[in-house]
Design a protein around this motif. Structure first.
Motif, PDB file in Angstrom:
ATOM      1  N   ILE A 252       0.022   2.831 -13.738  1.00  0.00           N
ATOM      2  CA  ILE A 252       1.311   2.640 -12.971  1.00  0.00           C
ATOM      3  C   ILE A 252       1.342   0.957 -12.561  1.00  0.00           C
ATOM      4  N   ASN A 253       2.203   0.354 -13.169  1.00  0.00           N
ATOM      5  CA  ASN A 253       2.387  -0.916 -13.193  1.00  0.00           C
ATOM      6  C   ASN A 253       3.808  -1.406 -12.231  1.00  0.00           C
ATOM      7  N   ILE A 254       3.550  -1.943 -11.058  1.00  0.00           N
ATOM      8  CA  ILE A 254       4.657  -2.044 -10.139  1.00  0.00           C
ATOM      9  C   ILE A 254       5.012  -3.722 -10.032  1.00  0.00           C
ATOM     10  N   ASP A 255       4.156  -4.627 -10.854  1.00  0.00           N
ATOM     11  CA  ASP A 255       4.232  -5.888 -10.370  1.00  0.00           C
ATOM     12  C   ASP A 255       5.705  -6.408 -10.728  1.00  0.00           C
ATOM     13  N   ALA A 256       6.579  -5.893 -11.667  1.00  0.00           N
ATOM     14  CA  ALA A 256       7.722  -6.771 -11.746  1.00  0.00           C
ATOM     15  C   ALA A 256       8.849  -6.401 -10.551  1.00  0.00           C
ATOM     16  N   VAL A 257       8.399  -5.074  -9.951  1.00  0.00           N
ATOM     17  CA  VAL A 257       9.284  -4.650  -8.968  1.00  0.00           C
ATOM     18  C   VAL A 257       8.877  -4.794  -7.604  1.00  0.00           C
TER      19      VAL A 257
END
Length: 336
Positions: A252-257
């Motif tokens: 789960i990649n939330i880096d952008a948001v």
């Protein structure tokens, strides 16, 4: 209300944040979001005789501002739901004493802002109430006196420490249409990974944020790309990178948001160490800055995950670990 998965729900009715009010202290007013807040004070006493009364004043301000914006009086409100950081929710209780409203006091530490908002939306959706006020507050000096060392002590703190926000945020919830709709919520579990450092609450709260965000995405069948912003309450500059790493390990990649309210609240040169925390932190950032950005169209759907360390001064001195909890609310910008 419709249950989603294990810990979440969506609302049958369209429930809205009709109006909000925020009142803050000097550091918050001089920070990067200062112009977003409705009222700010130039010292921690806020015109009162002591810090506890100042905290109550901030809460009263936020309520009065909200009602004035809505053109309503206290008798038009069906329920008041509030909480704070002080023992026995004393700031909220004493404020409720003067409001003559049905009252629910809630405590989820710094997660209380989204806990109260979630319960308020459910009351409106069920028909149990038509208008609900939800509010939280915190004060740097009262929190320091209760949880750590009084401000007068002047003790040095490590770089991992966060600074309790001085402020209060209030929201009026109803079915009267507005640009901001409450879509649903995820109620978190108490999670304890054995953290014991009360000067690093960002790290202590990360496991709860991780658990709730992961559960929310699973319950709703969504990915981070379904949100313009996933904001956490007060993980700070210490906890935020850890959260991203933990979620990334699960794909789960939330880096952008991802952003953190504690990192948004102050400028780096204000000496706030790892960033902001406190019950007011996520409330004032969300109810002022983030909702302003949603009204402008910057964000169309955001997930606000407020995090709280459920510690107590006595048990911490008894060498207990620090459990934490996180609650999430989905906010959507209504088109037209």
């Amino acid at each position: 209300m419709v249950k989603m998965g294990k810990q979440s729900w969506t609302l049958n009715q369209r429930v809205y944040i009709q109006e909000t009010g925020t009142s803050v202290g000097p550091k918050e007013g001089k920070g990067p979001l200062g112009r977003s807040f409705d009222k700010s004070y130039d010292n921690l006493y806020c015109g009162e005789d002591n810090w506890e009364m100042a905290e109550r004043k901030l809460l009263q301000d936020s309520i009065q501002i909200t009602l004035k914006k809505a053109g309503l009086k206290p008798q038009h409100i069906d329920m008041f739901i509030a909480g704070d950081l002080l023992n026995q929710n004393v700031s909220a209780n004493y404020t409720a004493r003067d409001l003559d409203m049905s009252y629910l006091g809630m405590f989820g530490a710094c997660s209380t802002s989204m806990e109260t908002l979630a319960i308020a939306s459910q009351l409106i959706d069920s028909g149990a109430a038509e208008r609900v006020l939800t509010a939280v507050c915190s004060h740097n000096a009262t929190a320091e006196r209760q949880f750590r060392f009084p401000t007068e002590y002047g003790n040095q703190k490590p770089a991992t420490a966060t600074s309790t926000a001085t402020g209060a945020g209030c929201a009026l919830i109803s079915r009267e249409k507005s640009p901001i709709r409450i879509e649903g919520a995820t109620i978190g579990k108490v999670v304890d990974f054995g953290a014991t450092n009360a000067f690093d609450l960002g790290s202590a709260m990360v496991p709860a944020a991780y658990d709730t965000i992961k559960r929310h995405l699973s319950d709703f069948g969504r990915t981070p790309a379904d949100y313009d912003l996933i904001v956490t309450g007060d993980l700070s500059s210490i906890g935020s990178p850890i959260l991203k790493d933990m979620l990334r390990s699960d794909g789960i990649n939330i880096d952008a948001v991802h952003k953190d309210c504690g990192n948004l609240l102050y400028n780096q040169d204000q000496g706030m160490l790892a960033g902001g925390s406190g019950t007011a932190c996520s409330a004032i950032v969300t109810y002022a800055h983030l909702l302003d950005e949603m009204r402008k169209g910057t964000y169309k759907r955001i997930l606000v995950t407020a995090t709280g360390a459920l510690m107590n001064p006595t048990v911490i001195r008894q060498k207990e670990s620090i459990p934490a909890i996180a609650h999430s609310v989905v906010l959507v910008r209504e088109e037209g």
